[in-house]
Design a protein around this motif. Structure first.
Motif, PDB file in Angstrom:
ATOM      1  N   LEU A  21      51.354  34.539  37.088  1.00 57.99           N
ATOM      2  CA  LEU A  21      50.235  34.498  38.025  1.00 57.99           C
ATOM      3  C   LEU A  21      50.315  33.273  38.921  1.00 57.99           C
ATOM      4  O   LEU A  21      49.935  33.308  40.090  1.00 57.99           O
ATOM      5  CB  LEU A  21      48.930  34.478  37.223  1.00 57.99           C
ATOM      6  CG  LEU A  21      47.646  34.923  37.921  1.00 57.99           C
ATOM      7  CD1 LEU A  21      47.774  36.345  38.419  1.00 57.99           C
ATOM      8  CD2 LEU A  21      46.481  34.799  36.966  1.00 57.99           C
ATOM      9  N   HIS A  22      50.817  32.196  38.378  1.00 58.83           N
ATOM     10  CA  HIS A  22      50.863  30.955  39.135  1.00 58.83           C
ATOM     11  C   HIS A  22      52.109  30.811  39.988  1.00 58.83           C
ATOM     12  O   HIS A  22      52.304  29.814  40.666  1.00 58.83           O
ATOM     13  CB  HIS A  22      50.709  29.761  38.181  1.00 58.83           C
ATOM     14  CG  HIS A  22      49.332  29.680  37.595  1.00 58.83           C
ATOM     15  ND1 HIS A  22      49.092  29.295  36.295  1.00 58.83           N
ATOM     16  CD2 HIS A  22      48.124  29.980  38.136  1.00 58.83           C
ATOM     17  CE1 HIS A  22      47.785  29.349  36.071  1.00 58.83           C
ATOM     18  NE2 HIS A  22      47.178  29.766  37.157  1.00 58.83           N
ATOM     19  N   GLU A  23      52.960  31.850  39.937  1.00 62.43           N
ATOM     20  CA  GLU A  23      54.151  31.843  40.779  1.00 62.43           C
ATOM     21  C   GLU A  23      53.803  32.410  42.139  1.00 62.43           C
ATOM     22  O   GLU A  23      53.001  33.333  42.243  1.00 62.43           O
ATOM     23  CB  GLU A  23      55.247  32.703  40.140  1.00 62.43           C
ATOM     24  CG  GLU A  23      56.190  31.908  39.273  1.00 62.43           C
ATOM     25  CD  GLU A  23      57.220  32.803  38.617  1.00 62.43           C
ATOM     26  OE1 GLU A  23      57.729  33.716  39.284  1.00 62.43           O
ATOM     27  OE2 GLU A  23      57.505  32.579  37.435  1.00 62.43           O
ATOM     28  N   GLY A  24      54.424  31.871  43.180  1.00 60.33           N
ATOM     29  CA  GLY A  24      54.257  32.429  44.507  1.00 60.33           C
ATOM     30  C   GLY A  24      52.856  32.305  45.042  1.00 60.33           C
ATOM     31  O   GLY A  24      52.122  31.388  44.688  1.00 60.33           O
ATOM     32  N   GLN A  25      52.487  33.269  45.888  1.00 58.15           N
ATOM     33  CA  GLN A  25      51.214  33.172  46.578  1.00 58.15           C
ATOM     34  C   GLN A  25      50.063  33.646  45.701  1.00 58.15           C
ATOM     35  O   GLN A  25      50.193  34.556  44.911  1.00 58.15           O
ATOM     36  CB  GLN A  25      51.285  33.992  47.870  1.00 58.15           C
ATOM     37  CG  GLN A  25      52.203  33.325  48.882  1.00 58.15           C
ATOM     38  CD  GLN A  25      52.453  34.223  50.064  1.00 58.15           C
ATOM     39  OE1 GLN A  25      52.724  35.402  49.907  1.00 58.15           O
ATOM     40  NE2 GLN A  25      52.379  33.659  51.246  1.00 58.15           N
ATOM     41  N   GLN A  26      48.940  32.970  45.887  1.00 54.72           N
ATOM     42  CA  GLN A  26      47.789  33.223  45.025  1.00 54.72           C
ATOM     43  C   GLN A  26      46.748  34.128  45.671  1.00 54.72           C
ATOM     44  O   GLN A  26      45.805  34.518  45.043  1.00 54.72           O
ATOM     45  CB  GLN A  26      47.097  31.898  44.680  1.00 54.72           C
ATOM     46  CG  GLN A  26      48.023  30.836  44.116  1.00 54.72           C
ATOM     47  CD  GLN A  26      48.165  30.956  42.622  1.00 54.72           C
ATOM     48  OE1 GLN A  26      47.212  31.295  41.946  1.00 54.72           O
ATOM     49  NE2 GLN A  26      49.348  30.694  42.111  1.00 54.72           N
ATOM     50  N   PHE A  27      46.921  34.387  46.979  1.00 50.59           N
ATOM     51  CA  PHE A  27      45.890  35.182  47.647  1.00 50.59           C
ATOM     52  C   PHE A  27      45.934  36.640  47.176  1.00 50.59           C
ATOM     53  O   PHE A  27      46.868  37.051  46.518  1.00 50.59           O
ATOM     54  CB  PHE A  27      46.041  35.108  49.168  1.00 50.59           C
ATOM     55  CG  PHE A  27      47.226  35.876  49.691  1.00 50.59           C
ATOM     56  CD1 PHE A  27      47.109  37.236  49.941  1.00 50.59           C
ATOM     57  CD2 PHE A  27      48.430  35.248  49.912  1.00 50.59           C
ATOM     58  CE1 PHE A  27      48.196  37.953  50.413  1.00 50.59           C
ATOM     59  CE2 PHE A  27      49.520  35.964  50.379  1.00 50.59           C
ATOM     60  CZ  PHE A  27      49.409  37.316  50.624  1.00 50.59           C
ATOM     61  N   GLY A  28      44.939  37.364  47.589  1.00 53.19           N
ATOM     62  CA  GLY A  28      44.912  38.775  47.261  1.00 53.19           C
ATOM     63  C   GLY A  28      43.970  39.084  46.133  1.00 53.19           C
ATOM     64  O   GLY A  28      43.405  38.197  45.508  1.00 53.19           O
ATOM     65  N   ASP A  29      43.829  40.356  45.894  1.00 57.16           N
ATOM     66  CA  ASP A  29      42.903  40.794  44.857  1.00 57.16           C
ATOM     67  C   ASP A  29      43.632  40.974  43.529  1.00 57.16           C
ATOM     68  O   ASP A  29      44.836  40.712  43.416  1.00 57.16           O
ATOM     69  CB  ASP A  29      42.211  42.094  45.286  1.00 57.16           C
ATOM     70  CG  ASP A  29      43.232  43.161  45.676  1.00 57.16           C
ATOM     71  OD1 ASP A  29      44.425  43.002  45.358  1.00 57.16           O
ATOM     72  OD2 ASP A  29      42.814  44.153  46.293  1.00 57.16           O
ATOM     73  N   VAL A  30      42.885  41.404  42.558  1.00 59.98           N
ATOM     74  CA  VAL A  30      43.438  41.547  41.218  1.00 59.98           C
ATOM     75  C   VAL A  30      44.622  42.515  41.201  1.00 59.98           C
ATOM     76  O   VAL A  30      45.632  42.265  40.541  1.00 59.98           O
ATOM     77  CB  VAL A  30      42.334  42.018  40.239  1.00 59.98           C
ATOM     78  CG1 VAL A  30      42.901  42.294  38.865  1.00 59.98           C
ATOM     79  CG2 VAL A  30      41.236  40.963  40.134  1.00 59.98           C
ATOM     80  N   GLU A  31      44.496  43.605  41.970  1.00 59.01           N
ATOM     81  CA  GLU A  31      45.584  44.597  41.996  1.00 59.01           C
ATOM     82  C   GLU A  31      46.876  44.002  42.553  1.00 59.01           C
ATOM     83  O   GLU A  31      47.961  44.289  42.064  1.00 59.01           O
ATOM     84  CB  GLU A  31      45.174  45.814  42.831  1.00 59.01           C
ATOM     85  CG  GLU A  31      44.291  46.805  42.081  1.00 59.01           C
ATOM     86  CD  GLU A  31      45.048  47.564  40.976  1.00 59.01           C
ATOM     87  OE1 GLU A  31      46.285  47.559  40.977  1.00 59.01           O
ATOM     88  OE2 GLU A  31      44.374  48.134  40.110  1.00 59.01           O
TER      89      GLU A  31
END
Ligand code: FES
Length: 63
Positions: A21-31
């Protein structure tokens, strides 16, 4: 909690999901985050029975 196995097929634990989860980009929704976690860990690509559990863990970690 960290070592709780969420996906038995692919041997993915809470800690593995957290790391992915902490890799790459954090934006976006749960899906979106689910897709990322799945790409990294391959969770929920076996029987699929853990899908909801994985989503729960992700939303918990995001919130
Ligand atoms: S338990 Fe995750 S795919 Fe089967």
């Amino acid at each position: 909690m960290e070592n709780i196995m969420i996906c038995n097929c692919m041997q993915v634990s809470v800690a593995d999901i957290e790391k992915a989860l902490h890799e790459g980009q954090q934006f976006g929704d749960v899906e979106k985050q689910f897709e990322k976690v799945q790409m990294v860990t391959h969770c929920s690509t076996g029987c699929g029975g853990c899908h909801d559990k994985v989503l729960d863990v992700i939303s918990e970690l995001m919130g």
